[in-house]
Design an enzyme around this catalytic site. Structure first.
Site, PDB file in Angstrom:
ATOM      1  N   ASP A 268       0.994  -0.776   0.316  1.00 33.43           N
ATOM      2  CA  ASP A 268      -0.134   0.182  -0.778  1.00 33.43           C
ATOM      3  C   ASP A 268       1.298   1.364   0.191  1.00 33.43           C
ATOM      4  OD1 ASP A 268      -2.717   1.191   0.305  1.00 33.43           O
ATOM      5  OD2 ASP A 268      -1.859   1.596   2.457  1.00 33.43           O
ATOM      6  N   CYS A 269       0.022   2.482   0.025  1.00 30.64           N
ATOM      7  CA  CYS A 269       0.890   3.887  -0.754  1.00 30.64           C
ATOM      8  C   CYS A 269       1.425   4.257   0.924  1.00 30.64           C
ATOM      9  CB  CYS A 269       0.744   4.420  -1.847  1.00 30.64           C
ATOM     10  SG  CYS A 269       1.745   5.406  -1.783  1.00 30.64           S
ATOM     11  N   ASP A 270       0.283   5.093   0.998  1.00 32.19           N
ATOM     12  CA  ASP A 270      -0.359   5.773   2.487  1.00 32.19           C
ATOM     13  C   ASP A 270      -0.266   5.244   3.449  1.00 32.19           C
ATOM     14  OD1 ASP A 270      -0.419   8.458   1.215  1.00 32.19           O
ATOM     15  OD2 ASP A 270      -2.371   7.164   0.308  1.00 32.19           O
TER      16      ASP A 270
ATOM     17  N   ASP B 160      -1.525  -1.366   5.932  1.00 35.48           N
ATOM     18  CA  ASP B 160      -2.119  -0.953   7.336  1.00 35.48           C
ATOM     19  C   ASP B 160      -3.800  -0.184   7.732  1.00 35.48           C
ATOM     20  OD1 ASP B 160      -2.357   1.936   5.527  1.00 35.48           O
ATOM     21  OD2 ASP B 160      -1.911   2.749   7.641  1.00 35.48           O
TER      22      ASP B 160
END
Length: 222
Positions: A12-14, A168
């Site tokens: 994932d990124c954020d 997350d």
């Protein structure tokens, strides 16, 4: 037990690659308060963490009982990009993880392509993911549906069962599980219990722990 290493790591990124969640919450929360919807950080995470902007805005409209101003999303994006430009940093330890990662990897985010490129570029990670950035804008349904992770795996030429997802948010963990992938839940911000409840196979709180978890030889039926 499965002796084969993962064929692909999907980040994932954020909140996993870039430390953006607190910044995004502050900007969005301030704008929502201006519309009369006051939420604390825990409520913001519960409602919005890991979700597409379209989902977030629809939920806000439902809670407000009326439409947002026409320029709300554009003004939000302007304020968010300004804040990210001033404050954004990589998630602690993730650069070292990527430096030592011999496995193929990519990023799959519910965020839009422009935001993902901006955020990764701002912290110097974009070159590592060039050509391997996948957004919910590319599929019919964002997380928690499995579409985005299945799309990323397909584009990278790796079977879902050979993929490991690093997430997350509960929505992201649920998406990885629904895609038939092994999911590692990063609980630096999100309570570990919430990630376990939606099926995370392992939960960790520091990026220092990730290399060992990626080395585990397990099936995604753990």
């Amino acid at each position: 037990m499965n002796a084969a290493p993962p064929g692909l790591v999907i980040f994932d990124c954020d909140g996993v690659l870039v430390d953006s969640e607190a910044i995004a919450n502050r900007v969005f929360g301030r704008m929502l308060a201006g519309q009369g919807l006051v939420l604390d950080d825990a409520q913001m995470d519960e409602l919005f963490l890991g979700r597409t902007m379209a989902h977030c805005l629809a939920l806000v409209v439902e809670r407000l009982g009326g439409p947002l101003p026409d320029d709300f999303e554009a003004e939000h994006d302007r304020q968010l990009f300004d804040a990210l430009a001033a404050e954004l940093a990589p998630v602690p330890g993730v650069v070292q993880v990527l430096d030592g990662l011999a496995l193929p990897y990519c990023v799959a985010s519910n965020g839009g392509p422009d935001k993902m490129r901006f955020s990764l570029g701002r912290v110097g990670l974009l070159p590592r993911f060039e050509g391997r950035l996948f957004s919910a804008a590319h599929v019919a349904r964002g997380k928690p549906a499995p579409d985005l992770f299945l799309h990323a795996a397909g584009r990278m030429g790796v079977a879902p069962a050979a993929c490991v997802v690093v997430e997350d948010s509960p929505a992201g963990v649920a998406a990885g599980v629904a895609a038939g992938m092994r999911v590692l839940g990063f609980a630096a911000r999100t309570p570990a219990v919430r990630l376990r409840e939606v099926g995370a196979h392992r939960v960790f709180t520091s990026m220092d722990a990730l290399p060992a978890l990626l080395d585990e030889r397990v099936t995604n039926a753990v």
